[in-house]
Enzyme design. Structure first.
Site, PDB file in Angstrom:
ATOM      1  N   ARG A   1       0.855  -1.186   0.000  1.00  0.00           N
ATOM      2  CA  ARG A   1       0.000   0.000   0.000  1.00  0.00           C
ATOM      3  C   ARG A   1       0.892   1.237   0.000  1.00  0.00           C
ATOM      4  O   ARG A   1       1.787   1.365   0.813  1.00  0.00           O
ATOM      5  CB  ARG A   1      -0.936   0.003   1.207  1.00  0.00           C
ATOM      6  CG  ARG A   1      -1.885  -1.210   1.272  1.00  0.00           C
ATOM      7  CD  ARG A   1      -2.816  -1.109   2.489  1.00  0.00           C
ATOM      8  NE  ARG A   1      -3.570  -2.329   2.701  1.00  0.00           N
ATOM      9  CZ  ARG A   1      -4.831  -2.515   2.311  1.00  0.00           C
ATOM     10  NH1 ARG A   1      -5.470  -1.553   1.674  1.00  0.00           N
ATOM     11  NH2 ARG A   1      -5.457  -3.659   2.564  1.00  0.00           N
TER      12      ARG A   1
ATOM     13  N   HIS B   1       1.986   6.952  -0.399  1.00  0.00           N
ATOM     14  CA  HIS B   1       0.964   7.972  -0.293  1.00  0.00           C
ATOM     15  C   HIS B   1       1.487   9.178   0.489  1.00  0.00           C
ATOM     16  O   HIS B   1       2.326   9.038   1.391  1.00  0.00           O
ATOM     17  CB  HIS B   1      -0.271   7.430   0.430  1.00  0.00           C
ATOM     18  CG  HIS B   1      -0.910   6.278  -0.273  1.00  0.00           C
ATOM     19  ND1 HIS B   1      -1.641   5.308   0.385  1.00  0.00           N
ATOM     20  CD2 HIS B   1      -0.946   5.929  -1.593  1.00  0.00           C
ATOM     21  CE1 HIS B   1      -2.093   4.421  -0.484  1.00  0.00           C
ATOM     22  NE2 HIS B   1      -1.680   4.772  -1.688  1.00  0.00           N
TER      23      HIS B   1
ATOM     24  N   LYS C   1       1.589  10.874  10.157  1.00  0.00           N
ATOM     25  CA  LYS C   1       1.061   9.552  10.491  1.00  0.00           C
ATOM     26  C   LYS C   1       1.929   8.895  11.559  1.00  0.00           C
ATOM     27  O   LYS C   1       3.159   8.865  11.447  1.00  0.00           O
ATOM     28  CB  LYS C   1       1.023   8.658   9.249  1.00  0.00           C
ATOM     29  CG  LYS C   1       0.089   9.153   8.152  1.00  0.00           C
ATOM     30  CD  LYS C   1       0.162   8.276   6.912  1.00  0.00           C
ATOM     31  CE  LYS C   1      -0.750   8.797   5.816  1.00  0.00           C
ATOM     32  NZ  LYS C   1      -0.639   7.990   4.577  1.00  0.00           N
TER      33      LYS C   1
ATOM     34  N   TYR D   1      -3.057   3.308  12.381  1.00  0.00           N
ATOM     35  CA  TYR D   1      -2.284   4.548  12.424  1.00  0.00           C
ATOM     36  C   TYR D   1      -3.146   5.753  12.761  1.00  0.00           C
ATOM     37  O   TYR D   1      -4.333   5.817  12.457  1.00  0.00           O
ATOM     38  CB  TYR D   1      -1.480   4.772  11.146  1.00  0.00           C
ATOM     39  CG  TYR D   1      -2.177   4.652   9.827  1.00  0.00           C
ATOM     40  CD1 TYR D   1      -2.435   5.769   9.043  1.00  0.00           C
ATOM     41  CD2 TYR D   1      -2.524   3.397   9.312  1.00  0.00           C
ATOM     42  CE1 TYR D   1      -3.038   5.645   7.793  1.00  0.00           C
ATOM     43  CE2 TYR D   1      -3.117   3.269   8.071  1.00  0.00           C
ATOM     44  CZ  TYR D   1      -3.377   4.402   7.318  1.00  0.00           C
ATOM     45  OH  TYR D   1      -3.974   4.282   6.086  1.00  0.00           O
TER      46      TYR D   1
ATOM     47  N   ASP E   1      -2.794   2.364  -7.035  1.00  0.00           N
ATOM     48  CA  ASP E   1      -1.377   2.447  -6.677  1.00  0.00           C
ATOM     49  C   ASP E   1      -0.487   1.967  -7.818  1.00  0.00           C
ATOM     50  O   ASP E   1       0.574   2.540  -8.079  1.00  0.00           O
ATOM     51  CB  ASP E   1      -1.097   1.629  -5.421  1.00  0.00           C
ATOM     52  CG  ASP E   1      -1.590   2.309  -4.147  1.00  0.00           C
ATOM     53  OD1 ASP E   1      -1.988   3.491  -4.215  1.00  0.00           O
ATOM     54  OD2 ASP E   1      -1.586   1.658  -3.085  1.00  0.00           O
TER      55      ASP E   1
END
Length: 207
Positions: free
Chosen positions: A59, A62, A72, A132, A169
């Site tokens: 993932r 970003h 984060k 997170y 992605d």
């Protein structure tokens, strides 16, 4: 709680003390006072996220537009993952470089990445959970992607792993393409934001 700044400024690792006994174990994975002592400001938590991934899922990378951005604080309570922090700030001494931290429920390690830094991870086990804390809410029009498989990033995804990416992605642009288009965050803008945070101020999104 031991806080260590990583080689990329604005990226931190937090290692909590554990308290095992015959019932099990206990650890504080986020401590507001320890965070403030390390970063010089309190973390505003505007949103908490939770994802579950099977082995090989990637993932990211970003980030959110700066000003505002999205800091984060990342933790893995189940499974195991490699967490990638990428310096996307144009003008930074470490632009294009990355840090890799293994997160799992063995050490209860967590990482914090400041606004303007890119974030990605690869799940090393099935049913890997990432939780997170986010300093700003998700804003779709401000959310950006760098392709995690971009050769210019050279993220060390394990060779025995077949990366599984979302369509979004997988179709993300590369680092140099984004830099040349002027779409990456500015190091100077990020530094100004960090100073505002240390002064107890936080810009807000309109609406």
């Amino acid at each position: 709680m031991k806080a260590t700044e990583l080689s990329i400024s604005g990226a931190w690792e937090f290692l909590p003390q554990q308290f095992p006994d015959d019932r099990g174990n206990f650890a504080v994975w986020y401590d507001a006072a320890a965070f403030a002592d390390a970063l010089g400001f309190e973390l505003t938590v505007a949103q908490t996220n939770h994802s579950v991934s099977r082995r090989g899922v990637v993932r990211g990378v970003h980030w959110a537009d700066v000003p505002i951005g999205q800091g984060k604080y990342v933790y893995c309570p189940q499974g195991a993952l490699l967490d990638f922090i990428v310096d996307l700030r144009v003008g930074s001494p470490t632009f294009g470089q990355h840090e890799v931290v293994r997160l799992d429920p063995v050490d209860f390690r967590a990482v914090y990445l400041s606004e303007g830094l890119g974030h990605a991870f690869v799940a090393l086990e099935d049913d890997t959970v990432m939780s997170y804390l986010c300093s700003a809410r998700y804003a779709p029009t401000r959310e950006r992607i760098v392709n995690a498989l971009d050769e210019d990033l050279a993220l060390p995804i394990p060779s025995d792993t077949t990366p599984i990416l979302s369509e979004r992605d997988a179709n993300g642009p590369g680092l140099i393409e984004l830099r040349d288009a002027g779409l990456l965050p500015s190091y100077d803008d990020c530094q100004q934001l960090y100073q505002l945070l240390r002064n107890g101020q936080r810009p807000q999104l309109d609406g």
